[in-house]
Design a protein around this motif. Structure first.
Motif, PDB file in Angstrom:
ATOM      1  N   GLY A  78       0.605  -0.718  -0.272  1.00 12.89           N
ATOM      2  CA  GLY A  78       0.278  -0.244   0.323  1.00 12.89           C
ATOM      3  C   GLY A  78       0.731   1.014  -0.241  1.00 12.89           C
ATOM      4  N   ALA A  79       2.083   1.129  -0.576  1.00 11.67           N
ATOM      5  CA  ALA A  79       2.835   2.243  -0.795  1.00 11.67           C
ATOM      6  C   ALA A  79       3.176   2.618  -1.879  1.00 11.67           C
ATOM      7  N   ARG A  80       4.593   3.640  -2.522  1.00 12.57           N
ATOM      8  CA  ARG A  80       4.807   3.543  -3.428  1.00 12.57           C
ATOM      9  C   ARG A  80       5.442   4.505  -3.758  1.00 12.57           C
ATOM     10  N   LEU A  81       6.431   4.224  -4.307  1.00 12.40           N
ATOM     11  CA  LEU A  81       7.704   5.427  -5.029  1.00 12.40           C
ATOM     12  C   LEU A  81       6.924   7.070  -5.596  1.00 12.40           C
ATOM     13  N   LEU A  82       7.773   8.185  -5.825  1.00 14.51           N
ATOM     14  CA  LEU A  82       7.008   9.486  -5.931  1.00 14.51           C
ATOM     15  C   LEU A  82       7.762   8.860  -7.158  1.00 14.51           C
ATOM     16  N   THR A  83       8.956   8.757  -7.584  1.00 13.64           N
ATOM     17  CA  THR A  83      10.219   8.092  -8.517  1.00 13.64           C
ATOM     18  C   THR A  83       9.866   6.761  -9.247  1.00 13.64           C
ATOM     19  N   ASP A  84       8.977   6.941 -10.274  1.00 11.56           N
ATOM     20  CA  ASP A  84       8.556   5.421 -10.725  1.00 11.56           C
ATOM     21  C   ASP A  84       9.811   4.935 -11.367  1.00 11.56           C
ATOM     22  N   PRO A  85       9.744   3.742 -11.660  1.00  8.92           N
ATOM     23  CA  PRO A  85      10.741   3.277 -11.935  1.00  8.92           C
ATOM     24  C   PRO A  85      11.270   3.387 -13.511  1.00  8.92           C
ATOM     25  N   ASP A  86      10.958   3.766 -14.768  1.00 11.43           N
ATOM     26  CA  ASP A  86      10.876   4.065 -15.875  1.00 11.43           C
ATOM     27  C   ASP A  86      11.643   5.543 -15.567  1.00 11.43           C
ATOM     28  N   ARG A  87      11.664   6.193 -14.531  1.00 14.06           N
ATOM     29  CA  ARG A  87      11.819   7.956 -14.149  1.00 14.06           C
ATOM     30  C   ARG A  87      13.864   7.459 -14.114  1.00 14.06           C
ATOM     31  N   TYR A  88      13.137   6.703 -12.339  1.00 20.23           N
ATOM     32  CA  TYR A  88      14.323   6.066 -11.518  1.00 20.23           C
ATOM     33  C   TYR A  88      15.995   5.726 -13.072  1.00 20.23           C
ATOM     34  N   ARG A  89      15.103   5.135 -13.839  1.00 14.10           N
ATOM     35  CA  ARG A  89      16.255   4.127 -14.976  1.00 14.10           C
ATOM     36  C   ARG A  89      16.644   5.344 -16.117  1.00 14.10           C
ATOM     37  N   ARG A  90      15.927   6.254 -16.317  1.00  9.56           N
ATOM     38  CA  ARG A  90      16.028   7.714 -17.632  1.00  9.56           C
ATOM     39  C   ARG A  90      16.934   8.512 -16.601  1.00  9.56           C
ATOM     40  N   ALA A  91      17.234   8.562 -15.373  1.00  9.27           N
ATOM     41  CA  ALA A  91      17.711   9.184 -14.344  1.00  9.27           C
ATOM     42  C   ALA A  91      19.444   8.858 -14.086  1.00  9.27           C
ATOM     43  N   HIS A  92      19.129   7.469 -14.350  1.00 11.85           N
ATOM     44  CA  HIS A  92      19.938   6.858 -13.016  1.00 11.85           C
ATOM     45  C   HIS A  92      21.168   6.730 -13.853  1.00 11.85           C
ATOM     46  N   GLU A  93      20.733   6.041 -15.305  1.00 10.89           N
ATOM     47  CA  GLU A  93      21.361   5.851 -16.490  1.00 10.89           C
ATOM     48  C   GLU A  93      22.360   6.311 -17.608  1.00 10.89           C
TER      49      GLU A  93
END
Length: 311
Positions: A85-100
């Motif tokens: 019942g929780a979620r990350l404010l930065t979704d996985p697609d956006r995390y990968r986009r900024a991280h790599e």
């Protein structure tokens, strides 16, 4: 209500925040924000359920703040949190986009050194002919090697700097040593980046004195700080004009355009002053896993984590 923040727990005491982030967490609690804990070791081992066991059910939106996670592990973290019942404010697609680097490079291509990359796995250095073909896409001269996330600048001569891309023997030797030293932590593949001298002329393995880290929330530059490797003191907020408002700071307007196009909610851009006086984007990252300079005011920094609206 302030955004809740998810920190890595201390490996020796799962009830405490990791010592590296403890000052931030104390400030957040003083500000009235909720702090929850995640087990980074369990995450990197692939056990996201155990890693998130201490996150309260129904915790709602969370901002991660901790050690770097491979993009695939971040996906697993997000999925485990959603089951609680929780979620990350930065979704996985956006995390990968900024991280790599392959996720952000084309958006910043006019502002950063020319780069080319090859996917490869840990311990798998590309063959000499593949590296030569990759190098052909860069301007002639020197280059640096990194993976999709990190370099080994502190092993500058052995595993980072390539004096001449035309020297295929040296190219393969430096890249192979880089892959060897990265070991299981090699992220995504091998990247070659055209070398640009920052600060004083000549290669320098540490951050140049003028290198700054800009922290962006929702496309707005909220804070400008020294690069974590720099000895300099904190620069403070960038000002309403978004940079370029004080002597020695870059004009952020061109970077702002790229950050907005990247469309990631919380990112950092590292800017270095090239030897010819031009500011260049050295690196882009997801700010959740970006380190902060030791002299930055904790209260100023934690406002980045919890503010829910544009200034």
């Amino acid at each position: 209500m302030p955004t809740a923040v998810l920190y890595c727990s201390d490996p020796l005491n799962e009830r405490r925040v990791d010592a590296h982030f403890a000052t931030e967490a104390r400030q957040l609690r003083a500000d009235g924000a909720a702090v929850h804990l995640v087990d980074h070791d369990a995450l990197t081992a692939g056990d996201a359920e155990r890693a998130t066991a201490r996150v309260p059910v129904g915790a709602g939106p969370l901002r991660y703040r901790g050690w770097m996670l491979p993009a695939d592990r971040y996906v697993e973290l997000d999925a485990a949190l959603r089951r609680r019942g929780a979620r990350l404010l930065t979704d996985p697609d956006r995390y990968r986009r900024a991280h790599e680097l392959p996720g952000w490079y084309r958006t910043f291509a006019g502002l950063t050194p020319v780069s080319r990359w090859l996917p490869t796995g840990p311990g798998q250095a590309p063959a000499p002919e593949r590296l030569a073909a990759l190098a052909a896409g860069l301007p002639p001269g020197a280059a640096v090697v990194k993976d999709y996330v990190k370099s080994r600048k502190h092993e500058w001569d052995a595993a980072c700097y390539i004096p001449d891309l035309a020297d295929r023997t040296a190219l393969h030797r430096v890249v192979s040593r880089f892959v060897e030293l990265q070991g299981e932590f090699l992220a995504g593949g091998v990247v070659l980046r055209a070398f640009e001298p920052f600060g004083a002329p000549g290669p320098a393995p540490d951050a140049a004195p003028g290198e700054v880290r800009v922290w962006w929330r929702d496309g707005v530059p909220r804070l400008v700080t020294p690069h974590p490797d720099s000895p300099a003191a904190d620069f403070g907020p960038p000002g309403a004009a978004g940079g370029g408002t004080r002597p020695g700071l870059p004009d952020l307007d061109p970077v702002r355009v790229a950050v907005e196009a990247l469309d990631c909610p919380f990112v950092t851009t590292d800017l270095g002053l090239r030897a010819d006086g031009v500011w260049r984007v050295v690196e882009v990252g997801d700010a959740q896993v970006s380190d902060v300079h030791r002299d930055v005011d904790p209260a100023a920094f934690t406002r980045l984590l919890t503010a829910d609206r544009r200034p």
